[in-house]
Design a protein around this motif. Structure first.
Motif, PDB file in Angstrom:
ATOM      1  N   VAL A 186      32.450  26.288  26.124  1.00 19.75           N
ATOM      2  CA  VAL A 186      33.774  26.432  26.730  1.00 19.75           C
ATOM      3  C   VAL A 186      34.169  27.898  26.607  1.00 19.75           C
ATOM      4  CG1 VAL A 186      36.182  25.685  26.719  1.00 19.75           C
ATOM      5  CG2 VAL A 186      34.373  24.084  26.041  1.00 19.75           C
ATOM      6  N   ASN A 187      34.684  28.457  27.683  1.00 18.97           N
ATOM      7  CA  ASN A 187      34.992  29.892  27.708  1.00 18.97           C
ATOM      8  C   ASN A 187      36.276  30.191  26.933  1.00 18.97           C
ATOM      9  OD1 ASN A 187      35.160  32.600  28.208  1.00 18.97           O
ATOM     10  ND2 ASN A 187      35.142  32.434  30.437  1.00 18.97           N
ATOM     11  N   THR A 188      36.118  30.338  25.615  1.00 18.90           N
ATOM     12  CA  THR A 188      37.206  30.728  24.718  1.00 18.90           C
ATOM     13  C   THR A 188      36.691  31.875  23.850  1.00 18.90           C
ATOM     14  OG1 THR A 188      36.564  29.242  22.909  1.00 18.90           O
ATOM     15  CG2 THR A 188      37.984  28.321  24.648  1.00 18.90           C
ATOM     16  N   GLY A 212      30.598  29.192  30.191  1.00 23.69           N
ATOM     17  CA  GLY A 212      30.936  27.800  29.904  1.00 23.69           C
ATOM     18  C   GLY A 212      32.088  27.295  30.747  1.00 23.69           C
ATOM     19  N   LEU A 213      32.480  26.057  30.493  1.00 24.98           N
ATOM     20  CA  LEU A 213      33.600  25.458  31.226  1.00 24.98           C
ATOM     21  C   LEU A 213      34.870  26.279  31.040  1.00 24.98           C
ATOM     22  CD1 LEU A 213      33.589  21.583  30.644  1.00 24.98           C
ATOM     23  CD2 LEU A 213      33.139  22.796  32.766  1.00 24.98           C
ATOM     24  N   ASP A 214      35.643  26.396  32.104  1.00 26.11           N
ATOM     25  CA  ASP A 214      36.985  26.963  31.986  1.00 26.11           C
ATOM     26  C   ASP A 214      37.778  26.072  31.041  1.00 26.11           C
ATOM     27  OD1 ASP A 214      39.289  28.719  33.287  1.00 26.11           O
ATOM     28  OD2 ASP A 214      39.989  26.646  33.216  1.00 26.11           O
ATOM     29  N   VAL A 215      38.527  26.690  30.142  1.00 26.32           N
ATOM     30  CA  VAL A 215      39.208  25.926  29.099  1.00 26.32           C
ATOM     31  C   VAL A 215      40.206  24.918  29.677  1.00 26.32           C
ATOM     32  CG1 VAL A 215      41.055  27.623  28.721  1.00 26.32           C
ATOM     33  CG2 VAL A 215      40.341  26.105  26.846  1.00 26.32           C
ATOM     34  N   ASN A 216      40.838  25.249  30.796  1.00 24.07           N
ATOM     35  CA  ASN A 216      41.799  24.321  31.403  1.00 24.07           C
ATOM     36  C   ASN A 216      41.101  23.118  32.036  1.00 24.07           C
ATOM     37  OD1 ASN A 216      44.170  25.853  30.763  1.00 24.07           O
ATOM     38  ND2 ASN A 216      43.589  27.283  32.375  1.00 24.07           N
ATOM     39  N   VAL A 217      39.917  23.342  32.581  1.00 27.68           N
ATOM     40  CA  VAL A 217      39.110  22.232  33.104  1.00 27.68           C
ATOM     41  C   VAL A 217      38.692  21.328  31.946  1.00 27.68           C
ATOM     42  CG1 VAL A 217      36.931  21.618  34.222  1.00 27.68           C
ATOM     43  CG2 VAL A 217      38.292  23.531  35.096  1.00 27.68           C
ATOM     44  N   PHE A 218      38.270  21.961  30.859  1.00 20.68           N
ATOM     45  CA  PHE A 218      37.886  21.196  29.675  1.00 20.68           C
ATOM     46  C   PHE A 218      39.031  20.321  29.182  1.00 20.68           C
ATOM     47  CE2 PHE A 218      38.005  20.684  25.110  1.00 20.68           C
ATOM     48  CZ  PHE A 218      36.762  20.118  24.837  1.00 20.68           C
ATOM     49  N   VAL A 219      40.225  20.898  29.087  1.00 19.81           N
ATOM     50  CA  VAL A 219      41.373  20.175  28.538  1.00 19.81           C
ATOM     51  C   VAL A 219      41.741  18.982  29.422  1.00 19.81           C
ATOM     52  CG1 VAL A 219      43.880  20.386  28.215  1.00 19.81           C
ATOM     53  CG2 VAL A 219      42.328  21.999  27.109  1.00 19.81           C
ATOM     54  N   LYS A 220      41.626  19.102  30.713  1.00 18.50           N
ATOM     55  CA  LYS A 220      41.897  17.962  31.597  1.00 18.50           C
ATOM     56  C   LYS A 220      40.973  16.792  31.267  1.00 18.50           C
ATOM     57  CE  LYS A 220      43.728  20.510  35.576  1.00 18.50           C
ATOM     58  NZ  LYS A 220      43.498  20.903  36.990  1.00 18.50           N
ATOM     59  N   ILE A 235      31.744  16.776  26.577  1.00 16.22           N
ATOM     60  CA  ILE A 235      32.346  17.532  27.665  1.00 16.22           C
ATOM     61  C   ILE A 235      31.693  18.900  27.754  1.00 16.22           C
ATOM     62  CG2 ILE A 235      34.489  18.413  28.656  1.00 16.22           C
ATOM     63  CD1 ILE A 235      36.001  16.396  26.915  1.00 16.22           C
ATOM     64  N   GLY A 236      31.014  19.144  28.851  1.00 14.24           N
ATOM     65  CA  GLY A 236      30.358  20.422  29.060  1.00 14.24           C
ATOM     66  C   GLY A 236      29.635  20.409  30.392  1.00 14.24           C
TER      67      GLY A 236
END
Length: 263
Positions: A186-188, A212-220, A235-236
């Motif tokens: 995840v892109n953090t 990695g996944l955009d953090v907002n996409v991950f959170v959804k 999730i990834g």
């Protein structure tokens, strides 16, 4: 489950997944308690939330495991109840085993494992009294299979699964839920803040995390898993399939991870 009229306590809420999750959840009809060591950053996150008056900042250091009962009582007193505890706080690590001080292994276990366990045990009587409660634990795909240069991190995350699987069994009778969230890349700033072998921060981003996944996409996706009360959510991107490969063949996942040359 629904978030309506719930109180949700999020650790590690000052940046990354915790920050994005707080902002996303603030759009629901719920109250939030945001915790981390960085009070100033928590205040900034609060200001970005949809209804800041329903968001409370509560400083918390996961390394201070003896303070967890006090902090839990303080958290409960804010809105009178905690319905969901999101155990998101923690640190990562990037170094070869041979180069990693045992003090780094200890720090990862103290923060990522013992800090999370201590907080979760402190709130457990409250959940039992209410005959309701939901633990959301941000683990990692590295809690299901391992990769090089993350030995201490993998060890701590694997331990979380062992503890919370037992908690889920023991307190099923109390209507207490456990959802293990297992992020891939995840892109953090997790890689930048990761500890190296001597305990210093790595200080730079790696390519896999950057892509990695955009953090907002991950959170959804994370919120969807919480609402469905999933036992575990992977999730990834492609890396999430490593969980299933490990079940099929430990030898095969070893070969695939070796070939990926992840650092």
């Amino acid at each position: 489950m629904t978030f309506n009229d719930k109180t949700i306590w999020i650790t590690g809420a000052s940046s990354g997944i915790g920050k994005s999750l707080a902002i996303a959840l603030s759009k629901y009809d719920c109250s939030l308690i945001l915790s981390s060591r960085r009070t100033d950053e928590l205040a900034k996150v609060k200001s970005l939330c949809h209804e800041p008056n329903r968001v409370h900042v509560l400083p918390l250091d996961l390394a201070n495991i003896n303070h967890m009962e006090f902090k839990t009582n303080e958290a409960i007193s804010i809105f009178g109840r905690i319905d969901v505890l999101v155990n998101n706080g923690g640190i990562s690590q990037r170094s070869a085993i041979i180069d990693t001080s045992i003090d780094v292994d200890r720090k990862l276990m103290e923060i990522d494992y013992l800090g999370t366990v201590a907080l979760s045990k402190a709130i457990l009587p409250h959940f039992i009294d209410n005959q309701s409660g939901h633990y959301v634990v941000v683990s990692s795909l590295m809690g299901k299979f391992s990769s090089a240069y993350r030995s201490a991190y993998c060890g701590a995350k694997h331990a979380l699964h062992g503890f919370f699987d037992a908690l889920r069994i023991e307190h099923d009778k109390d209507n207490i839920k456990v959802t293990m969230i297992c992020p891939g890349f995840v892109n953090t700033n997790v890689a930048r803040n990761a500890l190296t072998g001597n305990g210093s921060k790595q200080g730079y981003q790696d390519e896999m995390t950057e892509n990695g996944l955009d953090v907002n996409v991950f959170v959804k996706k994370m919120i969807k898993a919480i609402r469905k009360e999933k036992y575990e959510a992977y999730i990834g991107k492609f890396e999430k399939f490593g969980v299933y490969v490990k079940r099929l063949s430990p030898r095969l996942i070893h070969k695939l991870v070796m070939r990926s040359k992840v650092k």
